[in-house]
Design an enzyme around this catalytic site. Structure first.
Site, PDB file in Angstrom:
ATOM      1  CD  GLU A 412      -8.851  -9.524   3.775  1.00  0.00           C
ATOM      2  OE1 GLU A 412     -10.050  -8.998   3.974  1.00  0.00           O
ATOM      3  OE2 GLU A 412      -8.897 -10.604   4.280  1.00  0.00           O
ATOM      4  CG  HIS A 441       8.704   4.016  26.423  1.00  0.00           C
ATOM      5  ND1 HIS A 441       9.646   4.440  27.307  1.00  0.00           N
ATOM      6  CD2 HIS A 441       7.852   5.110  26.146  1.00  0.00           C
ATOM      7  CE1 HIS A 441       9.447   5.853  27.365  1.00  0.00           C
ATOM      8  NE2 HIS A 441       8.438   6.181  26.912  1.00  0.00           N
ATOM      9  CE  LYS A 546     -12.985 -17.578   5.259  1.00  0.00           C
ATOM     10  NZ  LYS A 546     -14.327 -16.906   4.529  1.00  0.00           N
TER      11      LYS A 546
HETATM   12  O1  LIG Z   1     -17.736 -11.132   7.296  1.00  0.00           O
HETATM   13  P1  LIG Z   1     -17.636 -12.637   7.054  1.00  0.00           P
HETATM   14  O2  LIG Z   1     -18.050 -13.259   5.794  1.00  0.00           O
HETATM   15  O3  LIG Z   1     -17.807 -13.574   8.158  1.00  0.00           O
HETATM   16  O4  LIG Z   1     -16.003 -12.621   6.941  1.00  0.00           O
HETATM   17  C1  LIG Z   1     -15.007 -12.182   7.854  1.00  0.00           C
HETATM   18  C2  LIG Z   1     -13.613 -11.969   6.975  1.00  0.00           C
HETATM   19  O5  LIG Z   1     -13.366 -13.379   6.508  1.00  0.00           O
HETATM   20  C3  LIG Z   1     -12.236 -13.511   5.821  1.00  0.00           C
HETATM   21  O6  LIG Z   1     -11.011 -13.310   6.605  1.00  0.00           O
HETATM   22  C4  LIG Z   1     -12.231 -12.362   4.731  1.00  0.00           C
HETATM   23  O7  LIG Z   1     -10.913 -12.459   4.230  1.00  0.00           O
HETATM   24  C5  LIG Z   1     -12.393 -10.938   5.300  1.00  0.00           C
HETATM   25  O8  LIG Z   1     -12.203  -9.878   4.187  1.00  0.00           O
HETATM   26  C6  LIG Z   1     -13.666 -11.059   6.217  1.00  0.00           C
HETATM   27  O9  LIG Z   1     -13.904  -9.659   6.606  1.00  0.00           O
END
Ligand SMILES: O=P(O)(O)OC[C@H]1O[C@H](O)[C@H](O)[C@@H](O)[C@@H]1O
Length: 633
Positions: A412, A441, A546
Site C-alpha cells: 500500500e 511443502h 471504495k
Molecule cells: O482505519 P480506517 O480509516 O477504517 O481504514 C482502514 C483501511 O482502509 C483503507 O483500506 C486504507 O487504504 C488503509 O490504509 C486503512 O488501514
C-alpha cells in the site's frame, strides 16, 4: 473526544509491578551500542558476477524498462558460488545490532560494489528525506500531511510541543485503561471481569494488532494475574463483515459476549466494513439483552463519525488516532497498543524496540543502516520497478501473520501509479508468504525451479524454546534443529539455483524484537520510496475501489425499486434482466444488474419466475413481497 485525562484521573495507584506498562520509556535508553565488525571499506571491487553460466536475468518483458532516470542494474549472469568468496561477502556485509540482538544478512543478494557506489547519492537523499520527515516536513504531499509514526515511540522527536503532549497523554491513557480493565477496576455491566477482546477494524486498523497478538500474546494468562487474561478473539471474521463469519465469531463467544470488550478501530471512522461489523455486533448485543455502550471502545480520529457515535452513545472509552499516522503505520499508536496492553503485552518494550531500531536507522552510512540495506536489496533484486516479488518466510509459528502485515505496509506504500513528479511509473513490490517450513511443502518447488520472479526474506528466530524446555527427539537433535536446518537448507537450495535471499535474525520473539522488526520495515519502506521517488504515505487507489463499491450499492437500490414496483402490480409482473436495466435507465450496467439479481436470488431476496441464473437471458424475476412504502419513496 472525552478528555483522555478523565481516563487517568481515576487510575488506581497500582503497584508498579502490577502495571501493564512496566518500564518507562527513557530516551537515554535509546543510545545504541552498535557492535559490528569494523568493516573495511571495500577497496577492491570484487566481481561477484561470475559468468558460470550465462543466464540473462529474466525480467518480465513488460517490466524490462527500468525507471529511466534511475541507475540501471548490470545484467546478472549468475551469483558468486565460491564458498570462500561467499564467506568473505557474508562477513563483510553482516549487520549486527548488539543491543537488539538483531542480525541482517544481505550476502545472498547479488548487488555489486559498482551498484552500491552508483546508488550512494540516492541513499544520501533518502537519508535527508527521512531526516526532514522526522522533523515534521509535509512528507505526504498528496494529502498535505506530516508523517509522524516515528514520534510515537520517541515523542521528544515531535516537531511541536502539543504533538508530544498528545502522544504522551494517549500512551498514558492506554496504559491506565488497560491496567484498570485487567485489574478489575473497570468491570462489565454485571460487575464481572472482562475476559475477551472483540476487535472490529480492517486494513491498518487490524493487521498490526492481529500480527502482534499472534506474535506476543501469552498462551495462558500468567497465574499471578488475578483474572483470566483477555483472550484476543480472532477478529478476522468480524473485520471483513462476512455475515457468516460474524455469526460464527459471535457464536464462538457465546455467553462470554457479556464479558467481551469490543474495540472498534477506524482512523477515518467511516470505513464501510468496520461500520457494518459494528452494526452486526451491536445487533448481537441487543439480541443478548446487553448494553453495547458499556462494553464498547472506539479508537478513531477526533470528531470522526465513529468518534461522535461513541461519544453520543456514551461508550466505555475513546482513544485518539492522529491524522499524521497512517493506518499501515499505526501499530505503535492506540490502534496497536491498547489491544496489546489488554493482553498483557509489554507495550513500552515494544515501543522501545522500535525506538532503538529507529535510532540505528538514522545513520547515513549505508552499510551501518539496516533499513537502508533492506532497501538496497529490494532495489537490486526487483530492478527498482518491482520486477520480482518479496517472499517472506518466517521460521517461527508466532510470526505467521508478519507477511500479511508487511503486505499492507509494503504494497500500500509502494504500489503507486505516479511518482512525486507526476510520471506514470506503476511502482510497487509484491509481498507474499506464510511461514517456513510450512511453505516449503506448498510452493517452494516453484521458487526453487520455476519462474524466477521473486527474492526471499527469511526471518530467523534463534531461540527455539524458553530455557529448560527443549529436548532431543533424536540423539543430539532437537525439533528446533530441524527448523534451523530447513531454513538454512532452503536458503542454500534457492541460492544454488541463483535465487537471492535476505535473512533477518532475532534472538527470540519478544515485544522489543517485534517492535524492532516493525521499525525496521517501516523505515525500509520510507527509504525505498525515496529511492524510487514516490509518496509512500497515501493510498489513492483504495479510494477508487471504495467509490466503485458505493456505485454498486446505489445501483442495487435502483434495481430493488424497479423490482418492487413490478412486484406490487396485480398480477405481479416478473421482469427480464433487460427490462430491469431499461427501467433503471442503465442499459450499460446490465451485467452488474444481472450479478445483483443473482446475489439477491441466492439469498431469497429476489425470486426467479422463469429461467435460471446460468442463462441470464432466460431469467424473469420479481420480489417475494411488495413494499408499498418504497413505492412512493
Ligand atoms: O482505519 P480506517 O480509516 O477504517 O481504514 C482502514 C483501511 O482502509 C483503507 O483500506 C486504507 O487504504 C488503509 O490504509 C486503512 O488501514
Amino acid at each position: 473526544m472525552a478528555s483522555l485525562s478523565s481516563l487517568c484521573s481515576s487510575s488506581p495507584s497500582l503497584n508498579p509491578k502490577q502495571s501493564i506498562c512496566k518500564t518507562t520509556l527513557n530516551p537515554s535508553r535509546l543510545k545504541t551500542s552498535l557492535a559490528y565488525p569494523a568493516r573495511t571499506l571495500l577497496t577492491t571491487t570484487r566481481t561477484l558476477l561470475t559468468p558460470t553460466r550465462s543466464i540473462a536475468r529474466d525480467i518480465p518483458a513488460d517490466l524490462s524498462k527500468t525507471n529511466d532516470n534511475l541507475p540501471n542494474k548490470p545484467k546478472q549472469l549468475g551469483l558468486e558460488k565460491d564458498p570462500n568468496s561467499l564467506w568473505n561477502r557474508y562477513v563483510d556485509w553482516l549487520y549486527q545490532h548488539k543491543e537488539l540482538g538483531l542480525y541482517l544478512d544481505v550476502s545472498r543478494i547479488g548487488f555489486t560494489d559498482e551498484f552500491v557506489s552508483e546508488m550512494e547519492p540516492r541513499f544520501q537523499k533518502a537519508f535527508k528525506d527521512m531526516e526532514e520527515l522526522e522533523k515534521g516536513s509535509i512528507a505526504n504531499p498528496d494529502e498535505g500531511r506530516m508523517v509522524g509514526h516515528y514520534w510515537l515511540r520517541n515523542s521528544s522527536l515531535a516537531p511541536k510541543p502539543i504533538l508530544k503532549t498528545q502522544i504522551d497523554k494517549a500512551l498514558d491513557a492506554v496504559c491506565d485503561f488497560a491496567d484498570q480493565v485487567v485489574s478489575g477496576k473497570i468491570k462489565t455491566p454485571d460487575g464481572e471481569l472482562f475476559t475477551q477482546i472483540l476487535s472490529v477494524g480492517i486494513g491498518g486498523s487490524a493487521l498490526g494488532p492481529q500480527f502482534v497478538a499472534e506474535a506476543l500474546a501469552p498462551d495462558n494468562p500468567p497465574l499471578k494475574v488475578s483474572n483470566k487474561l483477555l483472550k484476543y478473539a480472532n477478529p478476522e471474521y468480524v473485520l471483513f463483515y462476512y455475515p457468516a463469519g460474524i455469526d460464527h465469531q459471535i457464536a464462538q463467544l457465546g455467553p462470554e459476549l457479556a464479558s467481551t470488550l469490543v474495540i472498534v478501530i477506524s482512523k477515518s471512522g467511516g470505513t464501510p466494513e468496520t461500520r457494518n461489523g459494528l452494526l452486526e455486533v451491536q445487533k448481537a448485543f441487543r439480541e443478548a439483552g446487553l448494553d453495547f455502550a458499556k462494553q464498547g471502545v472506539a479508537i478513531t480520529q477526533e470528531n470522526s463519525l465513529l468518534d461522535n457515535t461513541a461519544r453520543i452513545e456514551g461508550w466505555l472509552a475513546r482513544f485518539p488516532m492522529f491524522d499524521w499516522v497512517g493506518g499501515r503505520t499505526s501499530e505503535m499508536s492506540a490502534v496497536g497498543l491498547l489491544p496489546a496492553a489488554l493482553q498483557g503485552i509489554d507495550i513500552r518494550e515494544m515501543l522501545a524496540g522500535a525506538a532503538v531500531m529507529d535510532e540505528a536507522n538514522r545513520t547515513t552510512v549505508l552499510r551501518n543502516n539496516p533499513a537502508a540495506l533492506l532497501a538496497l536489496c529490494w532495489y537490486w533484486a526487483s530492478d527498482g520497478v518491482g520486477s520480482k516479488d518479496m517472499v517472506v518466510l518466517p521460521y517461527k509459528d508466532s510470526l505467521l501473520l508478519f507477511s500479511r502485515y508487511l503486505q499492507q505496509l509494503v504494497m500500500e506504500s509502494l504500489g503507486k501509479e505516479l511518482d512525486l513528479d507526476g510520471n506514470r511509473v506503476n511502482q510497487g513490490l509484491a509481498v507474499y508468504g506464510n511461514k517456513g517450513s510450512t511453505d516449503q511443502h506448498a510452493y517452494i518447488q516453484q521458487l526453487r525451479e520455476g519462474v524466477h520472479n521473486f527474492f526471499a526474506t527469511f526471518i530467523e528466530v534463534l531461540r527455539d524454546r524458553p530455557p529448560g524446555h527443549d529436548w532431543e527427539l533424536e540423539p543430539g537433535v532437537t525439533c528446533g534443529d530441524y527448523l534451523f536446518g530447513m531454513l538454512q537448507g532452503t536458503r542454500s537450495a534457492l541460492y544454488a539455483n541463483d535465487r537471492e535471499s535476505i535473512t533477518v535474525t532475532v534472538q527470540e520473539v519478544t515485544p522489543r524484537s517485534v517492535g524492532a522488526l516493525i521499525g525496521l520495515y517501516e523505515r525500509a519502506v520510507g527509504i525505498y520510496a525515496s529511492l524510487v521517488n514516490i509518496n509512500a504515505y497515501h493510498q489513492p487507489g483504495v479510494e477508487a475501489g471504495k467509490k466503485a463499491a458505493g456505485e454498486v450499492l446505489a445501483l442495487q437500490k435502483r434495481v430493488l425499486a424497479v423490482l418492487n414496483e413490478a412486484s406490487c402490480k396485480e398480477p405481479v409482473e416478473p421482469l427480464t434482466i433487460e427490462e430491469v436495466a431499461d427501467r433503471c435507465h442503465a442499459p450499460e450496467d446490465i451485467e452488474m444488474i444481472y450479478k445483483i439479481i443473482a446475489h439477491m436470488a441466492a439469498n431469497d431476496r429476489a425470486l426467479i419466475a422463469e429461467g435460471s441464473c446460468g442463462s441470464p437471458r432466460s431469467l424473469k424475476v420479481f420480489l417475494g413481497e411488495c413494499n408499498v412504502d418504497e413505492l412512493y419513496a
